[in-house]
Design a protein around this motif. Structure first.
Motif, PDB file in Angstrom:
ATOM      1  N   ALA A   1      -1.562   1.710  -8.274  1.00  0.00           N
ATOM      2  CA  ALA A   1      -1.204   3.002  -8.854  1.00  0.00           C
ATOM      3  C   ALA A   1      -2.453   3.865  -9.037  1.00  0.00           C
ATOM      4  O   ALA A   1      -3.548   3.350  -9.235  1.00  0.00           O
ATOM      5  N   TYR A   2      -2.251   5.142  -8.936  1.00  0.00           N
ATOM      6  CA  TYR A   2      -3.370   6.075  -9.107  1.00  0.00           C
ATOM      7  C   TYR A   2      -3.256   6.742 -10.472  1.00  0.00           C
ATOM      8  O   TYR A   2      -2.227   7.340 -10.805  1.00  0.00           O
ATOM      9  N   GLN A   3      -4.314   6.605 -11.279  1.00  0.00           N
ATOM     10  CA  GLN A   3      -4.331   7.219 -12.614  1.00  0.00           C
ATOM     11  C   GLN A   3      -4.851   8.645 -12.461  1.00  0.00           C
ATOM     12  O   GLN A   3      -6.052   8.866 -12.353  1.00  0.00           O
ATOM     13  N   TYR A   4      -3.923   9.582 -12.413  1.00  0.00           N
ATOM     14  CA  TYR A   4      -4.318  10.978 -12.189  1.00  0.00           C
ATOM     15  C   TYR A   4      -4.873  11.609 -13.458  1.00  0.00           C
ATOM     16  O   TYR A   4      -5.863  12.301 -13.450  1.00  0.00           O
ATOM     17  N   ALA A   5      -4.195  11.342 -14.573  1.00  0.00           N
ATOM     18  CA  ALA A   5      -4.636  11.963 -15.828  1.00  0.00           C
ATOM     19  C   ALA A   5      -4.420  10.997 -16.982  1.00  0.00           C
ATOM     20  O   ALA A   5      -3.561  10.121 -16.917  1.00  0.00           O
TER      21      ALA A   5
ATOM     22  N   LEU B   1       0.803  -1.226   0.000  1.00  0.00           N
ATOM     23  CA  LEU B   1       0.000   0.000   0.000  1.00  0.00           C
ATOM     24  C   LEU B   1       0.837   1.278   0.000  1.00  0.00           C
ATOM     25  O   LEU B   1       0.303   2.360  -0.168  1.00  0.00           O
ATOM     26  N   SER B   2       2.144   1.136   0.172  1.00  0.00           N
ATOM     27  CA  SER B   2       2.970   2.343   0.131  1.00  0.00           C
ATOM     28  C   SER B   2       3.229   2.797  -1.306  1.00  0.00           C
ATOM     29  O   SER B   2       3.653   3.936  -1.521  1.00  0.00           O
ATOM     30  N   VAL B   3       2.965   1.941  -2.289  1.00  0.00           N
ATOM     31  CA  VAL B   3       3.141   2.352  -3.701  1.00  0.00           C
ATOM     32  C   VAL B   3       2.028   1.861  -4.633  1.00  0.00           C
ATOM     33  O   VAL B   3       1.969   2.258  -5.786  1.00  0.00           O
TER      34      VAL B   3
ATOM     35  N   PRO C   1       1.464  14.626 -14.635  1.00  0.00           N
ATOM     36  CA  PRO C   1       1.715  13.274 -14.113  1.00  0.00           C
ATOM     37  C   PRO C   1       0.515  12.384 -14.448  1.00  0.00           C
ATOM     38  O   PRO C   1      -0.631  12.784 -14.199  1.00  0.00           O
ATOM     39  N   ALA C   2       0.777  11.244 -15.051  1.00  0.00           N
ATOM     40  CA  ALA C   2      -0.345  10.391 -15.468  1.00  0.00           C
ATOM     41  C   ALA C   2      -0.631   9.317 -14.425  1.00  0.00           C
ATOM     42  O   ALA C   2      -1.621   9.385 -13.708  1.00  0.00           O
ATOM     43  N   GLU C   3       0.262   8.344 -14.337  1.00  0.00           N
ATOM     44  CA  GLU C   3       0.051   7.248 -13.387  1.00  0.00           C
ATOM     45  C   GLU C   3       1.076   7.371 -12.261  1.00  0.00           C
ATOM     46  O   GLU C   3       2.262   7.515 -12.517  1.00  0.00           O
ATOM     47  N   LEU C   4       0.592   7.312 -11.038  1.00  0.00           N
ATOM     48  CA  LEU C   4       1.473   7.532  -9.894  1.00  0.00           C
ATOM     49  C   LEU C   4       1.418   6.369  -8.919  1.00  0.00           C
ATOM     50  O   LEU C   4       0.333   5.879  -8.598  1.00  0.00           O
ATOM     51  N   GLY C   5       2.596   5.954  -8.475  1.00  0.00           N
ATOM     52  CA  GLY C   5       2.639   4.979  -7.377  1.00  0.00           C
ATOM     53  C   GLY C   5       2.253   5.729  -6.120  1.00  0.00           C
ATOM     54  O   GLY C   5       2.929   6.673  -5.736  1.00  0.00           O
ATOM     55  N   PHE C   6       1.166   5.329  -5.523  1.00  0.00           N
ATOM     56  CA  PHE C   6       0.566   6.127  -4.455  1.00  0.00           C
ATOM     57  C   PHE C   6       0.799   5.495  -3.096  1.00  0.00           C
ATOM     58  O   PHE C   6       0.633   4.287  -2.926  1.00  0.00           O
ATOM     59  N   ASP C   7       1.188   6.292  -2.113  1.00  0.00           N
ATOM     60  CA  ASP C   7       1.237   5.802  -0.731  1.00  0.00           C
ATOM     61  C   ASP C   7      -0.148   6.032  -0.137  1.00  0.00           C
ATOM     62  O   ASP C   7      -0.484   7.144   0.285  1.00  0.00           O
ATOM     63  N   TRP C   8      -0.931   4.985  -0.124  1.00  0.00           N
ATOM     64  CA  TRP C   8      -2.337   5.126   0.285  1.00  0.00           C
ATOM     65  C   TRP C   8      -2.490   5.424   1.769  1.00  0.00           C
ATOM     66  O   TRP C   8      -3.548   5.862   2.200  1.00  0.00           O
ATOM     67  N   PHE C   9      -1.446   5.162   2.539  1.00  0.00           N
ATOM     68  CA  PHE C   9      -1.558   5.469   3.977  1.00  0.00           C
ATOM     69  C   PHE C   9      -1.660   6.976   4.200  1.00  0.00           C
ATOM     70  O   PHE C   9      -2.326   7.432   5.112  1.00  0.00           O
TER      71      PHE C   9
ATOM     72  N   GLN D   1       5.480  16.349  -7.273  1.00  0.00           N
ATOM     73  CA  GLN D   1       4.884  17.389  -8.111  1.00  0.00           C
ATOM     74  C   GLN D   1       3.356  17.334  -8.017  1.00  0.00           C
ATOM     75  O   GLN D   1       2.696  18.365  -7.830  1.00  0.00           O
ATOM     76  N   TYR D   2       2.826  16.114  -8.128  1.00  0.00           N
ATOM     77  CA  TYR D   2       1.368  15.958  -8.004  1.00  0.00           C
ATOM     78  C   TYR D   2       0.885  16.469  -6.647  1.00  0.00           C
ATOM     79  O   TYR D   2      -0.093  17.221  -6.552  1.00  0.00           O
TER      80      TYR D   2
ATOM     81  N   TYR E   1      -6.434  12.173  -1.403  1.00  0.00           N
ATOM     82  CA  TYR E   1      -6.186  13.037  -2.567  1.00  0.00           C
ATOM     83  C   TYR E   1      -7.081  12.755  -3.770  1.00  0.00           C
ATOM     84  O   TYR E   1      -7.527  13.707  -4.424  1.00  0.00           O
ATOM     85  N   PRO E   2      -7.335  11.489  -4.106  1.00  0.00           N
ATOM     86  CA  PRO E   2      -8.220  11.260  -5.260  1.00  0.00           C
ATOM     87  C   PRO E   2      -9.602  11.894  -5.071  1.00  0.00           C
ATOM     88  O   PRO E   2     -10.287  12.190  -6.047  1.00  0.00           O
TER      89      PRO E   2
END
Lengths: 163, 502
Positions: free
Chosen positions: A25-29, A20-22, B243-251, B143-144, B256-257
Motif C-alpha cells: 500500500a502507498y501511504q499518500y497522506a 503488485l496490482s494492489v 486519501p491516506a493509504e491506497l492499494g497501489f497498482d505498481w505496474f 480520486q488520488y 506517482y510517488p
C-alpha cells in the motif's frame, strides 16, 4: 518439459501480478493531518493603465472599425500570501498567463497542516500598489483530520472564499 | 554499452533456462514476449467491451456501476473486471521484459531500429490507457490519480486555469474531465492497435499469437487469479477527504510517488530525457554497415523463395526488367535488409555442386559470398570429421577441436541444404552439425524455423533424399549454452562412430 515446474512458474507469475496490482500500500497522506488547498485564477491590473479616449475619439474609431480602447496588454504579477496562526506559510508572485502576459495568473498549492483550530489569513494584491493588499480575509477555522480545506478567490464575490 | 548488453543477456539466459526446462524450448514465454503482449491486449480489449455494457459513464454513477459489476454480477462482469486488470498488468510485465530482452540481444541497432522506435509511443499509450482506466472506477484511488495527474499536468505551461480545479472539492466536481477520460480509455486502445500494427510492419510473418499451450495456460492462470483474488474498488471518491493509504497498482502507478519527492516540472524533464535516451539507443554505438543482399539477375528466375523467406520484408517482387521470360524479379530494400543471408539459403541456385562458370547465386551477401563459403568448406578438410555451420551470434568458439571445422554464418538460415549434401557426398566431412539459436528465438527471427523445415524436406529448397539424416545434427540452443552445445557435438561424434562401425 516439466509440468510441475511449469505449474510453479505460472503460480509465481500469478502471485507476482496479483500482489503488485494492489500492494504494498502507498501511504499518500497522514490521516491525522489536514490539507489546505489554495486555488485561484485572477487577472491583475495592467502594467500600464488604458489610455482614456474622449467620446469623439471613440466615435471616430468606431466609424473606422478600429478598437475603441487603447491598452498595453501586459498585466502585473499577482501577489498572494497565506498565514496560519500568524506565521506566513506561503508567499508568492504568480506570473500572468499568455505569451504577452495578458491573461489571468493562477495559483494552485497544497499545504499539509496539523488538524485543529487555526486562524487562517489569505491576502492578495492585484494592483501596482507597493504596500498593503487589495484583498484580505481572515477566519478562525477548525480543520478536521484527513480532510481538505479549500481556499478559493472570486473578485466578483468580494474576494477569498474559505470552505 | 556492450558490457551492459552482455551482462543483461547473460542474466536473461540464466533466468530463461528455468523456463525452457518447464515449458520446452518452443513454448518458453521469453521467446513469445511480443506475441504475449498482443494476446494480453486482446484479453483487455474483449473484457473491456463487456465491462462497457454495464459501466455508467457519468461521474456520479460510475462507482455504483463498477460496484454492481464487482459484487452483484461477480460471476461474469466481476471476473471480467479482474481479468481486465490482471491482463493489463501482465501486459506491462511482458512489454518491459520485451524491451530489455531486445536491447540485451542487440535486436534494435542498424536496420532494425524501426520496431524499437515505433515501440516507444506504444509504451506511452499503454500507460495512458492503464491510468485512464483506473480513473474511471472513481474510487479513492481514482480520486488520488485524478488529483495527482492534473496537478502534474498543471506544471506544464499548457493550461490557463489549473485543470486540478476540476477536483478541488466536492462542489467543483464536474463530469467534463471524467468524460475526457472515458474517451481516452476507449479511443486510446484503438489508436494503440494502429501503433501495434505499425510496430510489426517490418516483420514478415510477425509473431502475434503465442503458441496454444502458452495461451491456454496464461489465460487459465489469469482466470484463477481473478476468482481467488478479485479486483475490488477502494471506497467511493470524496473530494473533501484526503486519501491516506491506497492499494497501489505498481505496474502502472510506480512513478506517482515520485511526485511527492520531485517537482512536477522536473519529473517531466526526467521522463522526456528517459524517452530520448531510449530513442537514441539504436545508434549507441552505430551498427556496422554491412552491405545488403544483392540480386544477380542473370542467375535469378524470379522463383519468389527469397521473397517468401525474408524475415524483415526487405524483398519485393517487381515485374521483370531484363527482358527475360520470367514474370518477376526480386528487389532488395537496402534500408530494411539486415544482411542475415536467409534469402541466400532459400535460393535454389545457391548450390556448391555447380561447375559451369563462377558460383554466383541469384541473390547473395556481398560480404559473405556462396563461393567463399564453398571454398571455406573445401579447404583443408582432410582431417575433418565434422563440419559445424554456426550462427555468428551463438557460443560456438568452444566447439573448435581436432576433427571439427566451424564455419560461421550471419545466421544458419543462410545455409542452403545443398551444402550439407555437398559436404557429405564429396566426403569433406562424415557429419554436419548446424548450430543455431533456440527454436522460435532466432536472432534473425525465422532463420532456424526455415532451416528446420528445409532440412526436414518440408520447405523449398529441400535437403536431398540421398542425405543420410543420421549424419546431420541440428542443434538449437539458447545463448550461454556452451556446455550443452559441446555435449551435443560429442554425442553426434559418437553417433558418427557407431555408423562407421556398422
Amino acid at each position: 518439459m516439466n509440468r510441475v515446474v511449469q505449474a510453479f512458474l505460472y503460480a509465481a507469475f500469478a502471485a507476482f501480478v496479483g500482489y503488485l496490482s494492489v500492494a504494498p500500500a502507498y501511504q499518500y497522506a497522514d490521516p491525522e493531518i489536514a490539507v489546505i488547498k489554495l486555488s485561484l485564477s485572477h487577472a491583475a491590473e495592467r502594467v500600464e493603465a488604458c489610455v482614456k479616449l474622449t467620446p469623439q475619439q471613440i466615435n471616430e474609431r468606431a466609424m473606422k472599425g478600429e478598437p475603441i480602447n487603447e491598452c498595453e496588454r501586459e498585466r502585473l504579477p499577482l501577489a498572494v500570501e497565506l498565514d496560519v496562526d500568524g506565521a506566513t506559510v506561503l508567499s508568492l508572485a504568480a506570473v500572468p498567463s499568455g505569451l504577452w502576459k495578458d491573461g489571468p495568473a493562477s495559483v494552485y498549492e497544497r499545504l499539509a497542516i496539523d488538524a485543529g483550530v487555526h486562524t487562517i489569513t489569505a491576502r492578495l494584491r492585484d494592483s501596482a500598489r507597493e504596500t498593503g493588499w487589495d484583498y484580505a480575509y481572515s477566519e478562525e477555522v477548525s480543520l478536521a483530520p484527513g480532510r481538505y480545506f479549500t481556499i478559493t478567490f472570486r473578485a466578483e464575490n468580494g474576494g477569498f472564499e474559505f470552505r | 554499452m556492450e558490457l551492459i548488453k552482455r551482462a543483461l543477456a547473460h542474466a536473461f539466459a540464466r533466468f530463461e533456462a528455468v523456463f525452457e526446462y518447464a515449458f520446452g524450448q518452443r513454448n518458453t514465454p521469453f521467446a513469445w514476449l511480443g506475441a504475449l503482449g498482443w494476446y494480453f491486449y486482446w484479453i483487455v480489449a474483449a473484457t473491456g467491451v463487456y465491462l462497457y455494457i454495464f459501466f455508467d459513464t457519468g461521474i456520479t454513477d460510475a462507482y455504483a456501476s463498477v460496484e454492481y459489476m464487482t459484487h452483484d454480477q461477480w460471476y461474469a462482469a466481476g471476473i471480467m473486471r479482474s481479468l481486465h486488470r490482471y491482463a493489463s498488468d501482465a501486459l506491462v510485465v511482458v512489454v518491459v521484459l520485451h524491451i530489455f530482452r531486445e536491447f540485451a540481444f542487440d535486436r534494435l541497432r542498424g536496420r532494425r531500429f524501426f520496431a524499437w522506435l515505433t515501440g516507444l509511443p506504444l509504451l506511452a499509450f499503454i500507460y495512458l490507457c492503464g491510468i485512464s482506466g483506473y480513473w474511471l472506477v472513481w474510487d479513492q484511488l481514482a480520486q488520488y490519480i485524478a488529483v495527482a495527474t492534473t496537478e502534474w499536468l498543471d506544471t506544464l505551461p499548457l493550461f490557463g486555469e489549473p485543470i486540478a480545479n476540476n477536483f478541488l472539492n466536492s462542489t467543483t466536481l464536474g463530469g467534463r474531465f471524467f468524460t475526457l477520460m472515458v474517451f481516452i480509455h476507449i479511443f486510446g486502445p484503438l489508436f494503440m492497435l494502429l501503433l501495434m500494427w505499425v510496430h510489426i510492419q517490418r516483420h514478415s510473418q510477425a509473431k502475434v499469437n503465442p503458441p496454444r499451450p502458452l495461451a491456454i495456460g496464461t489465460l487459465a492462470v489469469l482466470v484463477i487469479l481473478s476468482l481467488v483474488f478479485p479486483a475490488v474498488s477502494q471506497g467511493p471518491a470524496d473530494l473533501d477527504v484526503v486519501p491516506a493509504e491506497l492499494g497501489f497498482d505498481w505496474f502502472y502507478l510506480a512513478g506517482y510517488p515520485l511526485l511527492d519527492l520531485v517537482p512536477g516540472g522536473q519529473l517531466w524533464l526526467y521522463l522526456f530525457a528517459a524517452f530520448l535516451v531510449l530513442a537514441v539507443l539504436p545508434w549507441i554505438p552505430p551498427a556496422e554497415r554491412v552491405p545488403a543482399a544483392a540480386v544477380n539477375l542473370e542467375n535469378c528466375n524470379g522463383c519468389t523463395r527469397c521473397f517468401d523467406d525474408c524475415p524483415f520484408g526487405a524483398i519485393n517482387m517487381v515485374p521483370r526488367s531484363d527482358g527475360r521470360a520470367y514474370e518477376s524479379e526480386p528487389v532488395v530494400n537496402v534500408n530494411q535488409c539486415t544482411s542475415c543471408g536467409i534469402c541466400v539459403g532459400s535460393c535454389p541456385t545457391s548450390t556448391p555442386f555447380r561447375r559451369s562458370g563462377p558460383l554466383q547465386p541469384g541473390i547473395e551477401l556481398p560480404d559473405r559470398s556462396i563461393a567463399d563459403l564453398r571454398d571455406e568448406l573445401v579447404a583443408g578438410t582432410g582431417e575433418t570429421r565434422v563440419i559445424v555451420f554456426a550462427c555468428d551470434t551463438g557460443d560456438t568458439d568452444e566447439l573448435e577441436q581436432d576433427g571439427v571445422k566451424v564455419i560461421r554464418l550471419p545466421c544458419v538460415g543462410m545455409l542452403p541444404p545443398s551444402f550439407v549434401d555437398f559436404a557429405l557426398a564429396r566426403h569433406h566431412a562424415e557429419g554436419v552439425m548446424i548450430a543455431g539459436c533456440a527454436e522460435g528465438d532466432c536472432q534473425h527471427r525465422l532463420g532456424n524455423d526455415w532451416t528446420i523445415e528445409r532440412m526436414a524436406r518440408r520447405r523449398d529448397p529441400y535437403l536431398r533424399q540421398r542425405v543420410d539424416e543420421r549424419r546431420l545434427c541440428l542443434s538449437w540452443l539458447p545463448r550461454d549454452s556452451t556446455r550443452r552445445r559441446q555435449r551435443a557435438l560429442a554425442e553426434f561424434r559418437v553417433t558418427l562412430s557407431e555408423i562407421d562401425d556398422e
